[in-house]
Design a protein around this motif. Structure first.
Motif, PDB file in Angstrom:
ATOM      1  N   LEU A  17      32.977  24.327  21.580  1.00 50.27           N
ATOM      2  CA  LEU A  17      31.721  25.091  21.534  1.00 50.27           C
ATOM      3  C   LEU A  17      30.788  24.513  22.587  1.00 50.27           C
ATOM      4  N   GLY A  18      30.540  25.262  23.655  1.00 50.49           N
ATOM      5  CA  GLY A  18      29.670  24.803  24.735  1.00 50.49           C
ATOM      6  C   GLY A  18      30.470  24.300  25.912  1.00 50.49           C
ATOM      7  N   CYS A  19      30.053  24.715  27.099  1.00 54.46           N
ATOM      8  CA  CYS A  19      30.741  24.260  28.315  1.00 54.46           C
ATOM      9  C   CYS A  19      29.699  24.013  29.407  1.00 54.46           C
ATOM     10  N   VAL A  48      42.240  26.129  22.778  1.00 54.60           N
ATOM     11  CA  VAL A  48      42.587  27.526  22.480  1.00 54.60           C
ATOM     12  C   VAL A  48      41.389  28.474  22.584  1.00 54.60           C
ATOM     13  N   GLY A  49      40.194  27.934  22.785  1.00 54.04           N
ATOM     14  CA  GLY A  49      39.031  28.814  22.939  1.00 54.04           C
ATOM     15  C   GLY A  49      37.801  28.022  23.317  1.00 54.04           C
ATOM     16  N   PRO A  55      29.548  34.025  29.758  1.00 55.70           N
ATOM     17  CA  PRO A  55      30.915  33.791  30.245  1.00 55.70           C
ATOM     18  C   PRO A  55      31.047  33.934  31.762  1.00 55.70           C
ATOM     19  N   ASN A  56      30.246  34.818  32.366  1.00 56.76           N
ATOM     20  CA  ASN A  56      30.395  35.049  33.812  1.00 56.76           C
ATOM     21  C   ASN A  56      30.076  33.820  34.643  1.00 56.76           C
ATOM     22  N   LYS A  57      29.339  32.884  34.049  1.00 55.66           N
ATOM     23  CA  LYS A  57      28.933  31.665  34.757  1.00 55.66           C
ATOM     24  C   LYS A  57      30.100  30.678  34.884  1.00 55.66           C
ATOM     25  N   LEU A  66      37.505  32.131  27.112  1.00 60.94           N
ATOM     26  CA  LEU A  66      36.064  32.240  26.878  1.00 60.94           C
ATOM     27  C   LEU A  66      35.726  33.298  25.841  1.00 60.94           C
ATOM     28  N   THR A  67      34.725  32.981  25.036  1.00 59.35           N
ATOM     29  CA  THR A  67      34.195  33.941  24.062  1.00 59.35           C
ATOM     30  C   THR A  67      32.712  33.677  23.857  1.00 59.35           C
ATOM     31  N   THR A  68      31.988  34.693  23.484  1.00 56.16           N
ATOM     32  CA  THR A  68      30.589  34.486  23.105  1.00 56.16           C
ATOM     33  C   THR A  68      30.451  34.460  21.577  1.00 56.16           C
TER      34      THR A  68
END
Ligand code: NDP
Ligand code: HSE
Length: 439
Positions: A17-19, A48-49, A55-57, A66-68
């Motif tokens: 969670l968070g990148c 796995v996620g 996400p575009n960043k 990637l997921t929101t």
């Protein structure tokens, strides 16, 4: 993005969670060290996620990860461990509770959340048999929480004191060394990835207070929350304070101090505070500069221990997160569990008014007969004992510096209020605690 899989165990599947500053470094280390991590864990670690806001960043990570929708990711059946490096209390609290309730182990760097809701998170972990690890939440890369939770579990800790916020230490070091301004140094700390998303959390002491609550909870086996911590930030520290400190061979640091206190009647309590303090330049903490952190731990049998290293930044923090992830993954592979919450002592938290420290008070006064005696009389009236006085004349005025012996916070505050009202006192220039010296 799968590490080399083990022949002996299923890969441990991780949701990140968070990148951002920390998350990107976690992804890098997971990729670069995949084979070593597999060997150390006894099974692969598979990402796995990754939940993000925009996400575009994130062009450097595989788009399919990637997921929101963090809420959906944390309870997905193909997730074993949730690593959280988003920050903040809500909605993160809800996501981590959902993950723990679903039996997923959690690794987090989120001190703000832990300092408010550790009990609730531990309870959820306890019910489902999951692990909750949070080494990166205090003092960045420095292994500190594991020594408190595990290595010192057989000892009795009496005091934890240190520098636990990299951003404010970076700012105070620059103010001391180069006379640099406050706001340009804060901008630099943010650019280097040290500061929180809202840097007032750093400069107003909230971040250090959260860390102090976590340290006190572990050290004293008591639930201490951020609201229990007396907190003062560094926004009122001026170049005049540094000049006053320098004149007496001291510097200024933002300290977190957690103490086990015994009253005259033998009743034990916990006192936790975060504030700027003058310390002697000869003190080991005076040489801790930039975004480095250092923490002293005093335990009855072990004596005094010092922990030192990078306290903020993407890669150092990711190192601590990865250490926790390996521990959690090993527990999963062998079917064990890490340490649970230990809050059995349940000590009361003592209010700051009862805390005793030495103080440095700098006054701008009229330079005439009787002034020093009248100021000293106010200190005597409030039973605040003076340890040293220094006066320097400037035309008709004088700079008067008073250093006290150890005095209760409440008595000192009343004394300063009275002194400020004396007709010949032009200004109370600075009031600061003094630490690291005999009382
Ligand atoms: P950043 O602000 O750099 O990164 C935050 C990440 O969280 C971003 O990737 C952001 O997505 C994502 N995010 C924010 N809100 C949401 C949301 N609602 N849903 C999904 N994703 C979201 O923070 P840091 O990496 O600096 O810090 C992360 C955590 O680590 C915090 O708890 C911090 O206190 C802690 N920490 C940080 C240290 C440091 O030196 N930076 C040191 C020790 C701990 P997007 O990128 O798309 O905007
Ligand atoms: N903002 C924090 C600091 C990050 O400056 O110390 C590390 O917890």
């Amino acid at each position: 993005m799968t590490s080399a899989t083990s022949e002996t165990a299923q890969p441990i599947r991780v949701a990140l969670l968070g990148c951002g500053t920390v998350g990107t470094q976690i992804v890098r280390l997971l990729t670069e060290q995949a084979d070593d991590l597999t060997a150390r864990v006894g099974g692969g670690i598979e990402l796995v996620g990754i939940a993000v806001r925009r996400p575009n960043k994130h062009r450097d990570v595989p788009a399919e990860l990637l997921t929101t929708d963090a809420a959906a990711l944390v309870t997905r059946p193909d997730v074993d461990v949730v690593v959280e490096v988003i920050g903040g209390i809500e909605p993160t609290r809800g996501w981590l509770l959902a993950a723990l309730n679903a039996g997923k182990s959690v690794v987090t760097a989120n001190k703000a959340l832990l300092a408010e809701h550790a009990g609730e998170l531990f309870d959820a972990a306890g019910r489902s048999g999951a692990d909750l690890y949070f080494e990166a939440s205090v003092a960045g890369a420095i292994p500190l929480l594991r020594p408190l939770r595990e290595s010192l579990a057989g000892d009795r800790i009496t005091r934890v004191m240190g520098i636990v916020n990299g951003t404010t230490n970076f700012i105070l070091s620059a103010m001391d060394e180069t006379g640099a301004g406050y706001s340009e140094t804060l901008d630099e700390a943010s650019r280097l990835g040290y500061a929180e998303a809202d840097p007032t959390a750093d400069v107003d002491g909230f971040d250090a207070a959260s860390k102090a609550a976590i340290l006190a909870s572990l050290a004293f086996h008591t639930r201490v929350t951020a609201g229990d911590v007396h907190r003062e930030g560094i926004s009122a520290v001026t170049s005049a304070d540094f000049a006053a400190a320098r004149a007496l061979g001291r510097t200024i640091k933002l300290l977190a101090i957690c103490e086990r206190v015994r009253d005259a009647d033998g009743q034990e309590s916990v006192a936790v505070r975060v504030h700027p303090a003058m310390i002697p330049r000869s003190h080991p903490l005076a040489g801790v500069n930039g975004a480095f952190n250092a923490v002293f731990v005093e335990a009855e049998a072990a004596g005094q221990l010092m922990f030192y290293g990078p306290g903020a930044g993407g890669a150092p923090t990711a190192s601590a997160v990865l250490g926790d992830l390996v521990a959690v993954a090993r527990n999963r592979v062998v079917g064990g569990r890490g340490p649970r919450e230990s809050a059995y002592a349940d000590l009361p938290v003592r209010p700051i008014a009862q805390a005793s420290t030495r103080y440095h008070i700098s006054l701008d006064v009229a330079d005439r007969a009787g002034v020093l005696a009248a100021v000293a009389a106010e200190f005597a009236q409030h039973e605040v004992s003076i340890a040293a006085v220094r006066q320097e004349g400037r035309a008709n005025d004088a700079s008067l510096v008073i250093v006290t012996h150890s005095a209760p916070d409440a008595a000192l505050r009343s004394t300063v209020d009275k002194v400020a009202g004396l007709p010949f006192v032009h200004e109370v220039v600075s009031v600061m605690r003094v630490e690291g010296e005999e009382s």
